[in-house]
Design a protein around this motif. Sequence first.
Motif, PDB file in Angstrom:
ATOM      1  N   LEU A   3     -38.791  -5.957 -16.437  1.00 54.21           N
ATOM      2  CA  LEU A   3     -37.724  -6.590 -15.671  1.00 54.21           C
ATOM      3  C   LEU A   3     -36.454  -5.749 -15.735  1.00 54.21           C
ATOM      4  O   LEU A   3     -35.767  -5.553 -14.729  1.00 54.21           O
ATOM      5  CB  LEU A   3     -37.463  -7.996 -16.210  1.00 54.21           C
ATOM      6  N   GLY A   4     -36.134  -5.235 -16.925  1.00 52.09           N
ATOM      7  CA  GLY A   4     -34.952  -4.387 -17.048  1.00 52.09           C
ATOM      8  C   GLY A   4     -35.056  -3.140 -16.193  1.00 52.09           C
ATOM      9  O   GLY A   4     -34.084  -2.723 -15.553  1.00 52.09           O
ATOM     10  N   ARG A   5     -36.241  -2.528 -16.137  1.00 55.78           N
ATOM     11  CA  ARG A   5     -36.417  -1.324 -15.322  1.00 55.78           C
ATOM     12  C   ARG A   5     -36.277  -1.642 -13.837  1.00 55.78           C
ATOM     13  O   ARG A   5     -35.654  -0.891 -13.076  1.00 55.78           O
ATOM     14  CB  ARG A   5     -37.781  -0.706 -15.599  1.00 55.78           C
ATOM     15  N   ALA A   6     -36.875  -2.761 -13.406  1.00 63.88           N
ATOM     16  CA  ALA A   6     -36.780  -3.140 -11.997  1.00 63.88           C
ATOM     17  C   ALA A   6     -35.338  -3.427 -11.600  1.00 63.88           C
ATOM     18  O   ALA A   6     -34.895  -3.081 -10.499  1.00 63.88           O
ATOM     19  CB  ALA A   6     -37.655  -4.360 -11.721  1.00 63.88           C
ATOM     20  N   GLU A   7     -34.581  -4.065 -12.500  1.00 66.11           N
ATOM     21  CA  GLU A   7     -33.189  -4.363 -12.198  1.00 66.11           C
ATOM     22  C   GLU A   7     -32.355  -3.090 -12.096  1.00 66.11           C
ATOM     23  O   GLU A   7     -31.440  -2.999 -11.261  1.00 66.11           O
ATOM     24  CB  GLU A   7     -32.612  -5.294 -13.268  1.00 66.11           C
ATOM     25  N   GLN A   8     -32.654  -2.107 -12.944  1.00 69.49           N
ATOM     26  CA  GLN A   8     -31.907  -0.850 -12.887  1.00 69.49           C
ATOM     27  C   GLN A   8     -32.097  -0.167 -11.530  1.00 69.49           C
ATOM     28  O   GLN A   8     -31.158   0.380 -10.963  1.00 69.49           O
ATOM     29  CB  GLN A   8     -32.363   0.083 -14.015  1.00 69.49           C
ATOM     30  N   VAL A   9     -33.330  -0.197 -11.011  1.00 73.23           N
ATOM     31  CA  VAL A   9     -33.588   0.407  -9.708  1.00 73.23           C
ATOM     32  C   VAL A   9     -32.967  -0.433  -8.593  1.00 73.23           C
ATOM     33  O   VAL A   9     -32.344   0.089  -7.665  1.00 73.23           O
ATOM     34  CB  VAL A   9     -35.111   0.556  -9.491  1.00 73.23           C
ATOM     35  N   ASP A  10     -33.127  -1.744  -8.690  1.00 78.54           N
ATOM     36  CA  ASP A  10     -32.659  -2.636  -7.628  1.00 78.54           C
ATOM     37  C   ASP A  10     -31.144  -2.648  -7.527  1.00 78.54           C
ATOM     38  O   ASP A  10     -30.591  -2.831  -6.435  1.00 78.54           O
ATOM     39  CB  ASP A  10     -33.183  -4.053  -7.898  1.00 78.54           C
ATOM     40  N   LEU A  11     -30.449  -2.457  -8.646  1.00 77.82           N
ATOM     41  CA  LEU A  11     -28.994  -2.558  -8.660  1.00 77.82           C
ATOM     42  C   LEU A  11     -28.313  -1.210  -8.892  1.00 77.82           C
ATOM     43  O   LEU A  11     -27.139  -1.166  -9.236  1.00 77.82           O
ATOM     44  CB  LEU A  11     -28.556  -3.542  -9.753  1.00 77.82           C
ATOM     45  N   ARG A  18     -39.141   2.026  -2.335  1.00 76.86           N
ATOM     46  CA  ARG A  18     -38.970   1.913  -3.789  1.00 76.86           C
ATOM     47  C   ARG A  18     -38.085   0.719  -4.136  1.00 76.86           C
ATOM     48  O   ARG A  18     -38.342   0.009  -5.094  1.00 76.86           O
ATOM     49  CB  ARG A  18     -38.371   3.208  -4.339  1.00 76.86           C
ATOM     50  N   TRP A  19     -37.040   0.483  -3.351  1.00 72.80           N
ATOM     51  CA  TRP A  19     -36.146  -0.643  -3.623  1.00 72.80           C
ATOM     52  C   TRP A  19     -36.800  -1.973  -3.267  1.00 72.80           C
ATOM     53  O   TRP A  19     -36.591  -2.970  -3.939  1.00 72.80           O
ATOM     54  CB  TRP A  19     -34.840  -0.460  -2.850  1.00 72.80           C
ATOM     55  N   THR A  20     -37.592  -1.972  -2.196  1.00 76.15           N
ATOM     56  CA  THR A  20     -38.327  -3.198  -1.859  1.00 76.15           C
ATOM     57  C   THR A  20     -39.286  -3.560  -2.982  1.00 76.15           C
ATOM     58  O   THR A  20     -39.409  -4.734  -3.372  1.00 76.15           O
ATOM     59  CB  THR A  20     -39.096  -3.004  -0.548  1.00 76.15           C
ATOM     60  N   ARG A  21     -39.974  -2.567  -3.497  1.00 73.45           N
ATOM     61  CA  ARG A  21     -40.888  -2.796  -4.619  1.00 73.45           C
ATOM     62  C   ARG A  21     -40.126  -3.270  -5.852  1.00 73.45           C
ATOM     63  O   ARG A  21     -40.578  -4.165  -6.560  1.00 73.45           O
ATOM     64  CB  ARG A  21     -41.644  -1.508  -4.924  1.00 73.45           C
ATOM     65  N   ALA A  22     -38.957  -2.695  -6.112  1.00 71.84           N
ATOM     66  CA  ALA A  22     -38.157  -3.100  -7.269  1.00 71.84           C
ATOM     67  C   ALA A  22     -37.705  -4.551  -7.137  1.00 71.84           C
ATOM     68  O   ALA A  22     -37.687  -5.300  -8.119  1.00 71.84           O
ATOM     69  CB  ALA A  22     -36.946  -2.178  -7.419  1.00 71.84           C
TER      70      ALA A  22
END
Length: 366
Positions: free
Chosen positions: A6-14, A76-80
């Motif tokens: 979750l932390g990794r996905a948030e870093q990419v998404d934000l 990549r952002w959609t996936r994140a």
Amino acid sequence: MASTHLGRAEQVDLGLARLAAGGALTLVQLVGALPGAAFLAASLGLPVDRPSMAAVLSGVALLVVSWGTWAWYRRRWTRAWELRKAWSLAIHDEAVLALPAEQVAPGAERDPDTDPESVHPFRAVRQFPVAERPFVPSVYGSYGHTYRVRGREELRGWLYSVLLLGLVVLVVLSAGLRDAGGTPLLLVSVVLLPTVAGAWYRYVRRMRFAHRMALTETRDRQRWIGESMLSEAAASGTGRTSTPIETTGPRAPDEEPLIVPLRVLPSQPPVTGGTVIPPGRWTLALSYDDQHVSLTPSDPAERRRDLVVTGLISGVHPGVLGGRTPWYWLVLADGTHVPVKCPPTRALTAAAEFAGIEVASPRMVV
């Protein structure tokens, strides 16, 4: 694992790279769409210079290339974003909460800052007092991951507000300069409108999800902190666990039972006990100094339920984003937690006090 991913996905998404790419796309779209917009405006008779067909075709080609590149790049952002939602909800999944605890080596102790059992209050309540600090400091910082994510989302809101304000200023100027060259400003506003509207749509969507997770985390903390308070009170026999609540006056033992309208909510993970109460509107009746209560449904197809309520967990608090959240849990004799909502503030708590039912009222906010 859910917390880490979750932390990794948030870093990419934000990440700031997304903002930079969005700003570059906005500028490229403005350059590519202005010739076409000016051509259409001139065709409609508006006072604007008609661009050449070569400029219009060049702008269309630029738009095709830029939007095609953006569609490929933003995968990549959609996936994140999808992973961010999935991993956030996975922490609260019934099957995840039912997983057996990881074994520790003989003589070793669990570290509440790094052990996976500290991720969810239900798993952590037997490891340390969950009311003393937020989750999960080793992964998300000292204020818990929802507040960190919401803070970064709110910073984006300031940028989007500046974009919206700039768009409004352009529209106002174009209206005031209609006879003195206001049409070009209006064209710029029209070209920028889809970008600004899309940014605000995504911002509202992400803030709604962050709010949903904040409510979920607060609900879980209230529930399991209240459960531990009830268990401690039962073990010590010290009496009430809640702050005394003023009522309208003493009642006689033979007085009519209290009637409290409420709404039973769907069962929340993890499901406890074996009693199942269908969601919907019910009426709760409590008698003086008696834990035996009755639930009468508003749906005539359902039957009345006679229950033994051993405790009430009150989740009423100032709320995460303002307002009050009137959720409660009726703790039954078989250990079932029945989640309910009771709009009249403190009505259910006062009724439980009157009936001699232990009430746990955690007062902290995540």
